[in-house]
Design a protein around this motif. Structure first.
Motif, PDB file in Angstrom:
ATOM      1  N   LYS A   1       0.829  -1.205   0.000  1.00 62.96           N
ATOM      2  CA  LYS A   1       0.000   0.000   0.000  1.00 62.96           C
ATOM      3  C   LYS A   1       0.862   1.254   0.000  1.00 62.96           C
ATOM      4  O   LYS A   1       0.535   2.241  -0.658  1.00 62.96           O
ATOM      5  CB  LYS A   1      -0.935  -0.001   1.207  1.00 62.96           C
ATOM      6  N   SER A   2       1.969   1.212   0.700  1.00 63.68           N
ATOM      7  CA  SER A   2       2.874   2.365   0.725  1.00 63.68           C
ATOM      8  C   SER A   2       3.486   2.610  -0.646  1.00 63.68           C
ATOM      9  O   SER A   2       3.560   3.752  -1.116  1.00 63.68           O
ATOM     10  CB  SER A   2       3.993   2.149   1.753  1.00 63.68           C
ATOM     11  N   ILE A   3       3.927   1.543  -1.297  1.00 59.69           N
ATOM     12  CA  ILE A   3       4.499   1.672  -2.643  1.00 59.69           C
ATOM     13  C   ILE A   3       3.457   2.237  -3.605  1.00 59.69           C
ATOM     14  O   ILE A   3       3.746   3.148  -4.392  1.00 59.69           O
ATOM     15  CB  ILE A   3       5.044   0.317  -3.140  1.00 59.69           C
ATOM     16  N   ALA A   4       2.233   1.705  -3.548  1.00 63.07           N
ATOM     17  CA  ALA A   4       1.161   2.198  -4.424  1.00 63.07           C
ATOM     18  C   ALA A   4       0.861   3.669  -4.133  1.00 63.07           C
ATOM     19  O   ALA A   4       0.722   4.472  -5.067  1.00 63.07           O
ATOM     20  CB  ALA A   4      -0.091   1.349  -4.254  1.00 63.07           C
ATOM     21  N   SER A   5       0.793   4.034  -2.859  1.00 63.54           N
ATOM     22  CA  SER A   5       0.500   5.418  -2.489  1.00 63.54           C
ATOM     23  C   SER A   5       1.583   6.368  -2.974  1.00 63.54           C
ATOM     24  O   SER A   5       1.290   7.421  -3.546  1.00 63.54           O
ATOM     25  CB  SER A   5       0.378   5.549  -0.970  1.00 63.54           C
ATOM     26  N   ILE A   6       2.817   5.994  -2.756  1.00 63.64           N
ATOM     27  CA  ILE A   6       3.935   6.842  -3.182  1.00 63.64           C
ATOM     28  C   ILE A   6       3.961   6.968  -4.704  1.00 63.64           C
ATOM     29  O   ILE A   6       4.178   8.051  -5.248  1.00 63.64           O
ATOM     30  CB  ILE A   6       5.268   6.292  -2.627  1.00 63.64           C
ATOM     31  N   THR A   7       3.712   5.857  -5.393  1.00 62.69           N
ATOM     32  CA  THR A   7       3.702   5.881  -6.858  1.00 62.69           C
ATOM     33  C   THR A   7       2.611   6.807  -7.379  1.00 62.69           C
ATOM     34  O   THR A   7       2.861   7.643  -8.262  1.00 62.69           O
ATOM     35  CB  THR A   7       3.513   4.457  -7.422  1.00 62.69           C
ATOM     36  N   PHE A   8       1.395   6.696  -6.839  1.00 66.98           N
ATOM     37  CA  PHE A   8       0.306   7.572  -7.276  1.00 66.98           C
ATOM     38  C   PHE A   8       0.594   9.027  -6.919  1.00 66.98           C
ATOM     39  O   PHE A   8       0.270   9.939  -7.682  1.00 66.98           O
ATOM     40  CB  PHE A   8      -1.036   7.134  -6.687  1.00 66.98           C
ATOM     41  N   PHE A   9       1.217   9.246  -5.769  1.00 67.84           N
ATOM     42  CA  PHE A   9       1.577  10.609  -5.366  1.00 67.84           C
ATOM     43  C   PHE A   9       2.568  11.217  -6.364  1.00 67.84           C
ATOM     44  O   PHE A   9       2.405  12.349  -6.808  1.00 67.84           O
ATOM     45  CB  PHE A   9       2.166  10.600  -3.948  1.00 67.84           C
ATOM     46  N   ILE A  10       3.592  10.446  -6.735  1.00 68.10           N
ATOM     47  CA  ILE A  10       4.593  10.928  -7.693  1.00 68.10           C
ATOM     48  C   ILE A  10       3.945  11.210  -9.049  1.00 68.10           C
ATOM     49  O   ILE A  10       4.208  12.248  -9.673  1.00 68.10           O
ATOM     50  CB  ILE A  10       5.755   9.916  -7.822  1.00 68.10           C
ATOM     51  N   ILE A  11       3.083  10.306  -9.497  1.00 70.31           N
ATOM     52  CA  ILE A  11       2.384  10.529 -10.770  1.00 70.31           C
ATOM     53  C   ILE A  11       1.541  11.802 -10.702  1.00 70.31           C
ATOM     54  O   ILE A  11       1.540  12.610 -11.627  1.00 70.31           O
ATOM     55  CB  ILE A  11       1.516   9.312 -11.139  1.00 70.31           C
ATOM     56  N   GLY A  12       0.839  11.988  -9.602  1.00 70.28           N
ATOM     57  CA  GLY A  12       0.004  13.177  -9.426  1.00 70.28           C
ATOM     58  C   GLY A  12       0.821  14.456  -9.432  1.00 70.28           C
ATOM     59  O   GLY A  12       0.450  15.444 -10.095  1.00 70.28           O
ATOM     60  N   ILE A  13       1.940  14.456  -8.720  1.00 66.57           N
ATOM     61  CA  ILE A  13       2.811  15.636  -8.684  1.00 66.57           C
ATOM     62  C   ILE A  13       3.364  15.936 -10.079  1.00 66.57           C
ATOM     63  O   ILE A  13       3.384  17.084 -10.523  1.00 66.57           O
ATOM     64  CB  ILE A  13       3.970  15.439  -7.676  1.00 66.57           C
TER      65      ILE A  13
END
Length: 99
Positions: free
Chosen positions: A71-83
Motif C-alpha cells: 500500500k505504501s508503494i502504491a500510495s507513493i507511486t500515485f503521489f509521484i504521478i500526481g505531482i
C-alpha cells in the motif's frame, strides 16, 4: 465476503476508468471505425488481460511483501504521478504561452 470484495473492486475500477485515456481511445476508435462491437470486444479484452496481470502480480508479490509495504508503494507511486501531472500542467501552459 467475496461478494463485498467483488462489488467494491467493481465500483473502484469502474469509477477510476471513467474518462481515462483508455476510455477516450476506445471512444475515438469506435467513432472512426464504425464497428463499435469490435472496438468494445478489443478494449474489453485488453482491460481484462491487464487486470489479470495486475491481480496475479499483486497476489504473487503479496507472498513476499507485507500489505502495508504494498500500500505504501502504491500510495507513493500515485503521489509521484500526481505531482508530475500537476507540474507538467503548468509547464505545458508556459510552453504554449511562449510560442
Amino acid at each position: 465476503m467475496i461478494l463485498s470484495l467483488l462489488l467494491s473492486t467493481f465500483i473502484t475500477i469502474f469509477i477510476a476508468e471513467l474518462g481515462d485515456k483508455t476510455q477516450l481511445a476506445t471512444l475515438t476508435m469506435s467513432g472512426t471505425s464504425n464497428k463499435p462491437l469490435a472496438v468494445f470486444l478489443g478494449s474489453s479484452s485488453a482491460l481484462v488481460l491487464a487486470s489479470l496481470v495486475g491481480a496475479l502480480a499483486g497476489g504473487s508479490i503479496s507472498n513476499f511483501l507485507p500489505e502495508i509495504i504494498l500500500k505504501s508503494i502504491a500510495s507513493i507511486t500515485f503521489f509521484i504521478i500526481g505531482i508530475r501531472l500537476f507540474v507538467n500542467s503548468f509547464t505545458s501552459k508556459e510552453n504554449d504561452n511562449n510560442q
